[in-house]
Design an enzyme around this catalytic site. Structure first.
Site, PDB file in Angstrom:
ATOM      1  CG  HIS A  41      -0.238   0.374   2.412  1.00 12.16           C
ATOM      2  ND1 HIS A  41       0.709  -0.674   3.192  1.00 12.16           N
ATOM      3  CD2 HIS A  41       0.082   1.269   3.306  1.00 12.16           C
ATOM      4  CE1 HIS A  41       1.067  -0.169   4.491  1.00 12.16           C
ATOM      5  NE2 HIS A  41       1.017   1.077   4.419  1.00 12.16           N
ATOM      6  CG  HIS A 122       7.216   5.064   0.583  1.00  8.98           C
ATOM      7  ND1 HIS A 122       7.256   6.293   1.603  1.00  8.98           N
ATOM      8  CD2 HIS A 122       7.683   4.218   1.487  1.00  8.98           C
ATOM      9  CE1 HIS A 122       7.013   5.873   2.681  1.00  8.98           C
ATOM     10  NE2 HIS A 122       7.166   4.355   2.779  1.00  8.98           N
TER      11      HIS A 122
END
Length: 183
Positions: A41, A122
């Site tokens: 995620h 990220h």
């Protein structure tokens, strides 16, 4: 509950890109612990330990955000010495992503945990990676993710809790408590 807002990247429109990312993830080898595939995620805001009583207000506040959907294109895999992770970074993330993260980090119901660095989008692939050379990093294929929703997720507070869902290797899995649509 320990909560965070994130882009789960598991929408149907992202199925091919996510499968490609998971295949890449499986080819990484070397130092560190792999993040379970189901836990991949992009964190938008880490809220920390939140009382159950705050959950309805958090969901209501997040539902009131009116931001447009957007796309993210991967650029590279990097090893960050602090916090010792290997992660996917993005090529020119759109300003709306930073707006979404900022709004979620500053909800009046519950502010996100203070962080020592600016929001840097990220996806963490491995934890406990100390050096770039300690990890075999094959070239990352370019993937574009359509971001049409974000979610409120719970992560386990205790590794020994028997009620926590786990993958085949016994690693704790995050639970999506609620999804929110972007315009």
């Amino acid at each position: 509950m320990r909560l965070f807002f994130a882009l789960g990247l598991d929408e149907k429109t992202n199925q091919a890109a996510r499968e490609q990312l998971v295949r890449y993830h499986h080819h990484l080898c070397g130092e560190g612990r792999a993040v379970p595939d189901q836990n991949l995620h992009l964190t938008l805001a880490f809220l920390g330990e939140v009382p159950d009583t705050k959950l309805p207000a958090l969901q209501a506040a997040a539902s009131n955000l009116a931001l447009p959907a957007f796309s993210l294109t991967t650029s590279a895999v990097e090893v960050w010495e602090q916090p010792k992770i290997a992660c996917v970074t993005f090529n020119q993330p759109p300003p709306v992503l930073f707006d979404l993260a900022h709004h979620l980090q500053t909800l009046p119901v519950w502010h996100a945990k203070a962080d020592s660095h600016a929001f840097t989008p990220h996806i963490t692939l491995r934890r406990g990676v100390k050096h770039q050379q300690a990890l075999h990093l094959p070239p990352l294929p370019t993937q574009t993710f359509a971001c049409q929703r974000f979610g409120l997720y719970a992560s386990p507070s205790s590794a020994s809790d028997e009620s926590i869902p786990r993958d085949n290797e016994g690693r704790a899995l995050y639970q999506c408590l609620h999804q929110f649509s972007l315009c």
